[in-house]
Design an enzyme around this catalytic site. Sequence first.
Site, PDB file in Angstrom:
ATOM      1  N   LYS A 188       0.835  -1.206   0.000  1.00 18.38           N
ATOM      2  CA  LYS A 188       0.000   0.000   0.000  1.00 18.38           C
ATOM      3  C   LYS A 188       0.874   1.263   0.000  1.00 18.38           C
ATOM      4  O   LYS A 188       0.665   2.170  -0.800  1.00 18.38           O
ATOM      5  CB  LYS A 188      -0.921  -0.012   1.234  1.00 18.38           C
ATOM      6  CG  LYS A 188      -2.026   1.007   1.153  1.00 18.38           C
ATOM      7  CD  LYS A 188      -2.906   0.961   2.372  1.00 18.38           C
ATOM      8  CE  LYS A 188      -2.194   1.597   3.545  1.00 18.38           C
ATOM      9  NZ  LYS A 188      -2.946   1.577   4.788  1.00 18.38           N
TER      10      LYS A 188
ATOM     11  N   ASP B 216      -6.606   1.337   0.590  1.00 16.89           N
ATOM     12  CA  ASP B 216      -6.696   1.406   2.056  1.00 16.89           C
ATOM     13  C   ASP B 216      -8.126   1.072   2.457  1.00 16.89           C
ATOM     14  O   ASP B 216      -8.949   0.682   1.622  1.00 16.89           O
ATOM     15  CB  ASP B 216      -6.268   2.793   2.553  1.00 16.89           C
ATOM     16  CG  ASP B 216      -7.291   3.867   2.205  1.00 16.89           C
ATOM     17  OD1 ASP B 216      -8.210   3.589   1.399  1.00 16.89           O
ATOM     18  OD2 ASP B 216      -7.195   4.975   2.752  1.00 16.89           O
TER      19      ASP B 216
END
Length: 210
Positions: free
Chosen positions: A120, A138
Amino acid sequence: MNNQKRREIFTRWREANPKPTTELDYTTPFELLIAVILSAQATDKGVNKATARLFPVANTPEAILALGLEGLKAHIRTIGLYNAKAENILKTCRILVAHHGSQVPRERTALEALPGVGRKTANVILNTAFGEPTIAVDTHIFRVANRTGLAPGKTPLAVEQRLLKVVPAEFRRDAHHWLILHGRYTCTARAPRCGDCLIADLCDFKEKTL
Ligand code: SF4
């Protein structure tokens, strides 16, 4: 959801916010990297407060290494998990100095090899610091993609891969920020603000609060 609807969703987001960006304050790829490492399970606002103190003192790998562990902790102790984050940041700085000429690498494998940097974070850096069309999934993006029917998937990686497939190329670079901002301020976790939602007529969520 069909592709025509997807295109319309992004067209509306672009009209409303032509140049979306992160809410983390930064001026260099290195500052962004540190801010993103600090932002895990913390608010952008909290991170910005800490980096407003830290970056004027130290905003290069060498300067942060010179602070040392306790010196760094003193600047970031208002942020959750600051002990572990401080250790990761120092290890990351050492690797940047030793292997990347003190620069943030523009390459996924090298980014993911840095302590405190997962897929991420690597996606955020590639997208926001370097303009690559990556999408960092996310909690907000995961929720919005599933709820709306834009790109359903059981895991963040599945959602990321589906988004990369279905988001039209012209929107791919900014998709990350439009999705996050939508999830953060409109399609919120507990009480989505469907009455104020720009894409309510295009969203497939069965429990819309209209
Ligand atoms: S209509 Fe409601 S559920 Fe659908 S995207 Fe908008 S805020 Fe989210």
